[in-house]
Design an enzyme around this catalytic site. Structure first.
Site, short mmCIF file in Angstrom:
data_model
loop_
_atom_site.label_atom_id
_atom_site.label_comp_id
_atom_site.label_asym_id
_atom_site.label_seq_id
_atom_site.Cartn_x
_atom_site.Cartn_y
_atom_site.Cartn_z
N SER A 110 4.04 2.02 8.00
CA SER A 110 3.93 1.53 7.02
C SER A 110 5.18 1.17 6.73
O SER A 110 5.56 2.15 6.59
CB SER A 110 2.86 2.05 6.45
OG SER A 110 1.58 1.98 6.93
N HIS B 130 1.08 -1.62 0.18
CA HIS B 130 0.17 0.27 -0.44
C HIS B 130 0.86 1.67 0.03
O HIS B 130 0.42 1.99 -0.56
CB HIS B 130 -1.01 0.29 1.15
CG HIS B 130 -1.34 -0.26 2.06
ND1 HIS B 130 -0.09 -0.13 3.17
CD2 HIS B 130 0.00 1.25 3.12
CE1 HIS B 130 -0.28 -0.04 4.56
NE2 HIS B 130 0.08 1.28 4.13
N ASP C 40 0.99 -7.94 2.61
CA ASP C 40 1.02 -6.35 2.46
C ASP C 40 2.55 -6.19 1.87
O ASP C 40 4.14 -5.17 2.61
CB ASP C 40 0.20 -5.56 3.31
CG ASP C 40 0.69 -4.30 2.99
OD1 ASP C 40 0.29 -3.85 1.49
OD2 ASP C 40 -0.26 -3.21 3.76
#
Lengths: 708, 708
Positions: free
Chosen positions: A640, A71, A207
């Site tokens: 992240s 992402h 991810d």
């Protein structure tokens, strides 16, 4: 019932320089290396941890390979997708280096190369000042430091404020501008579960994405060119050959955005008892307004769908934060802790110098309550409207544009004009006069009910003090304005300050009349911030000394600088009798799979799971192929893509989300509920080995494939 | 992927007489008593386990105290509630014996006093017969046995069929008619979570109620009278002083209703591949019809709300059963198991006599497929309509009433007339001509599309073979019928068979024309059932022999007779990484509590939890107050209120629900997912001691209160 809760366990977003100080705890937790080796974030291994595309990433080869989240790299994947080459759906495996695909030109990677304490220089001009003058002195000194630092080409600099104004650091980062896509799993792996699984554990997303950084032939940052060469980072992380299990030590390095952990008890109470519930209440009202209008007029409903979704997200997030802080009994815990700290301080020699400044800070914080309702509503008026917000921005630009760019208010500098213009354009698809009038009516009606002490003469003059006044004004203003036309907004955006001041457009005239109130509120805020910058360090100094007495170190609240957390792989007891194990397996992908987005695992993945050839990647205890794992690492937005390391400092995972119960962690780390969600490097390696093979890549990562 | 699954582990609803046979397994599982003591269900301790109000209960004192579920005794609580004495909301603690409140007069408790094998007598008249004649012979012999048995006043008798016609037992039960309410928790404890928590684990309901059985002064069953005395049961269970923990042995005795575990592989396939999906499809269509009609006409929507809810429940249940059977891969497992059994049988001397009968049974079962669509639709036509169903029932009564009562079809005997009449009355609040026409249209349209082989001449004659015919017929019939009026339905219900036969009411005429088809279908069904009664025992005999060879015993499918299960307290791994612990605590009550029904725990409970005075009732390992617990005991509908016993045979819990994943257990016990939910006797005792005190009651239960 107040719970006896040790809120300090495993909590902490440590500045690397602090790690030797807490080295004993770090080693006791299981770290096998020397904490001193982690002290300098410009040296190995921490200089392998980089800022990338709004998140964090890490170098994993000497030829500039970087891993981050799918992402975080999504824009790069999207940029390279075309109708006949859908990399979002299909993923991407570069056949060789020539096949690595250039990222969008504004995608950036930053390597921190300097981190120097500049407190004296930042505060030199502020000494003896208060309020706005203190604020301006700090602001001017910081801007000067940044300008000086950025003289060297290819670097981005910033001043980071630690402990709320106690320490300032000049952060210098090498900025690489040529990133290329090397390996991305299909969306249905990288974002398996999407919004439905967002904030959810157990999770089953792969991810991750692999990029490579390139530099010019001279080894310096350069825009994309086929002549560029792979960047050789000063250091890189080693992918682990083994995985983690329940209870294992893990640590994480990254760039967490912002936390409020060391706010005063009064600020905690304000957040929990007023700000979050009040925000939820008014956002819900705006949601109702849009939904009601959307029912009556389908076209208006479509125009406001995106704003409605963002309101709903805000409501969900604020509600979750409130729920979490209440569950953790944050008000009581912070009140008791602060009272104990102040009682202890009273017995200390420092009290004489610190206490008066702490008292002054607390008075200032308490005074913020006097106008908090008004400030919330005024803020929403210029963020939840389309045309009104545009008119206010155009009018404000007329104030700022005559100044030298460096002195212009941030948000209205040359670099910001493009964003303002694009918002003015967007209004075409997002504005409906009836809906905007209804939204303004909802907000101003609330404003009209505020006590006199919160009143703004300019607002009263424009909107009147009764419902009838307000309705009349809005009918007149929105009836007469020509700003509903995109061409007119574009014309006004480009017009000179004199033209704006002389405009007779009803909405622009109204914005111009409101502007002095907004500027006054801004000035008050900066003045207050200036004083808090001056006073809060006393509170922090007392808190740090008190914690030291308790045998505990204090980390500064997060501010997008590199931090290190440590903790362990651990389950989540989410509710009575409900335990979530800390490692998920591919069996869960099959269980969740419906064949429909977002649970539409690709056939090659399902086939490989059915085949069961997991080889060395299977977890020896679970006897199953792991996907994601859970830890109690201290993280927040910005983490992240942060590399998760094992006790030997090897890469075992990438952070990519938190659990829903942890949404309140920006204010408080509750060890019962705070968890971080990571993709397991074994899953990444298995995909690269057996499902969408990339043997050369695995070899470069130092973990060669089994099957090639 | 087919899973290697041992479906036999912990599975079994054993007839008590079988327990000595499996005594070794029972003792190995942890039972401390002598399995032989459990062999006779008319002796202690099993004769303490009773049928009560549609569920199971158990005597717990020598003065006739009975514990069962709150939901099993709900009618009694409701019956005693008045506007000024709301026992549902407030619960009830009888101040003394005089304060024990009489149950509704039709509430019954049955103690099993006889259980005798009567296979020879039941089958004597059937020998040499087939089909309908076999069925009728079994039916007549059973009815004769029951009539003879019930000659003794105060007893209810029935014939139970074990192993699908292999063995028959005459069950004789003493029927007590004076039950009184002694102790009931408030609804918000007894049914905490209600529909939302239904089928849910973790659960937090205190689903128990205490009643007392009374008899006449002569010690015999009697209707309520203030002169009655407490009944002295032949035995009673002892409430345990200690609780259970994860892994502990538990056993359960009760009256499970019906299971299909020993059906043939073809029947499993039919259920999973056709019956469940087909039922869901047609019920969903009926749901759509009612919802569409309800949108157009609010009044009609209200009339059909209850039928809609019941359709939704059916859809949910069937879908859950289908999902569970598919998850357990039931078709593959049963096909493979049956094939192995038949292959083994072929090598046995018995094969010569058994195989032809098994083949014949299988042919018969396969033939059922030929008309299954038709039978499903015809069944729904007479269950999902109001007026049509009423007309069919009135017409059928005209057929049955002239017969001696004992020979009347069950469902149309004198004892059933009250139910039929009340359905005819209810139609007033549940019937709307447009909705009923739409429902009939949906069903008959499906019928009209069936191949000729499934066609019924009577249906074709009444409804025609085209959409136009059908619409015309329904407009005419529902336009002309006077049965929409309650008075007319009452008149017809009371009318003579001749009057019914001669009626010119359009709907009754139509029903009369359809009736021969329904009678023929019924006759075909009974003929088929007769043959299966004759043939299935061969299949069971082969299966039992095959299992014996595998070292396993076989229990008969459940049929509302007393059965015993054993297993252990055990967690549920519901999904990848999701584990539900087997004991819940009062912390979960507080977590779930919203203050709104059904999560509105009463203040005295919340206060007591906050106070934390759990004394001896707290779980020593969890250091928390338990509420409910989970086991892998084999249960089905009818087991509500079943006593759960520990290794020493002491009462530790009451069964009250299953988890959602176990909804398919009526067909297949999957040890991964089959769980039963029990209320913990420690929670009951704590409530009786500290929250709504009943010290005399605790003393009578042999577990005196701490605090009195």
């Amino acid at each position: 019932m107040a719970l006896a809760l040790d809120v300090k366990a495993d909590e902490g977003m440590w500045m690397p320089a602090q790690l030797p100080t807490i080295g004993k705890a770090l080693r006791e937790a299981g770290y096998k290396g020397d904490p001193k080796d982690l002290a300098d974030l410009t040296k190995a291994p921490l200089n392998a941890v980089v800022r990338i595309g709004g998140g964090t990433g890490a170098f994993v080869s000497s030829d500039g390979l970087v891993v981050t989240n799918h992402h975080v790299a999504f824009g790069v994947i999207q940029y390279n997708s075309k109708p006949d080459r859908d990399l979002i759906t299909d993923g991407y495996v570069a056949p060789d280096r020539a096949g690595e695909l250039p990222a969008n030109p504004d995608y950036r990677l930053r390597v921190t190369v300097g981190f120097d304490k500049v407190t004296d220089r930042v505060l030199a001009g502020a000494a003896g000042k208060t309020g706005r003058a203190y604020y301006d002195a700090v602001d001017a000194a910081s801007k000067a430091l940044v300008a000086e630092c950025e003289k060297e080409q290819g670097y981005r600099c910033s001043v980071a404020n630690m402990f709320y104004g106690r320490d300032f650091y000049l952060v210098k980062q090498l900025e690489l501008r040529d990133l290329r896509l090397v390996y991305a799993p299909p969306r249905a792996i990288g974002n398996y579960g999407d919004e439905i699984d967002n904030f959810v554990w157990p999770r089953h997303a792969g991810d991750f994405t692999v990029l490579r950084a390139y530099v010019g032939p001279d080894g310096k940052p350069a825009d994309y060119s086929p002549d560029n060469k792979p960047y050789h980072p000063p250091s890189h992380l080693q992918v682990a050959r083994e995985g983690v299990a329940d209870g294992d030590f893990v640590m994480l390095a990254g760039y967490p955005g912002i936390t409020y952990r060391h706010r005063t008890a009064a600020e905690f109470a304000d957040q929990i008892e007023w700000r979050l519930p009040a925000s939820v209440e008014v956002l819900k009202q705006l949601q109702d307004v849009i939904e009601d209008q959307g029912k009556a007029d389908r076209d208006a409903g479509i125009k406001y769908a995106s704003q409605l979704q963002s309101l709903k997200n805000g409501i969900k997030r604020f509600s979750g934060e409130l729920e979490g802080l209440e569950r953790s009994d944050a008000v009581t815990i912070h009140r008791e802790d602060e009272a104990a700290m102040l009682a202890w301080l009273a017995t200390q020699p420092d009290a004489k110098t610190l206490k008066p400044r702490i008292d002054e800070a607390m008075k200032l914080i308490a005074a913020g309550k006097d106008v908090r309702e008004r400030d919330l509503l005024v803020g929403l008026l210029s963020s939840q409207t389309q045309l009104m917000r545009g008119a206010l921005a155009i009018d404000r630009l007329a104030v700022e544009r005559p100044k030298p760019d460096a002195e212009r208010e941030s948000g209205y500098q040359q670099r910001d004009e493009e964003l303002i213009q694009s918002q003015l354009k967007q209004a075409q698809r997002r504005y409906d006069p009836r809906v905007e009038k209804a939204l303004v009516t909802a907000l101003v009606t609330r404003y009209q009910k505020l006590p006199d002490a919160q009143r703004l003469p300019e607002f009263d003059a424009v909107f009147g003090r009764t419902a009838a006044d307000l309705a009349k004004t809005l009918d007149r203003v929105y009836g007469a304005t020509k700003m509903g036309a995109e061409a007119e907004r574009t014309r006004l955006f480009k017009a000179s300050p004199a033209d704006i001041a002389g405009s007779s457009d009803a909405l622009l005239v109204a914005a111009h009349k409101l502007q002095p109130a907004l500027l006054r509120i801004e000035d008050e805020r900066k003045s207050r911030e200036g004083d808090l910058l001056r006073l809060r360090p006393a509170y922090m100094q007392a808190l740090i000394a008190y914690r030291e007495k308790q045998g505990k170190a204090v980390y500064p609240d997060a501010n997008s600088t590199l931090r290190v957390s440590y903790g362990k792989v651990t389950p989540l007891v989410a509710r009575d009798a409900v335990t979530y194990a800390p490692v998920t397996t591919v069996a869960g992908i099959v269980e969740k799979n419906t064949g429909k987005q977002p649970f539409d695992a690709p056939k090659p993945l399902l086939d490989a799971i059915r085949k069961g050839d997991f080889g060395q990647y299977a977890d020896p205890k679970l006897k199953a192929m792991p996907v994601d794992f859970l830890s109690n690492l201290d993280t927040t937005g910005g983490n992240s893509g942060s590399p998760v390391l094992n006790a030997k400092g090897e890469l075992v995972g990438l952070n990519f989300d938190s659990n829903w119960e942890a949404v309140s962690a920006s204010w408080m780390y509750d060890p019962r509920y705070k968890r971080a969600i990571h993709v397991d490097m074994r899953y990444m390696r298995w995909l690269m080995d057996k499902v969408y093979p990339a043997p050369a890549l695995l070899k470069e990562l130092g973990v060669p494939a089994e099957t090639h």
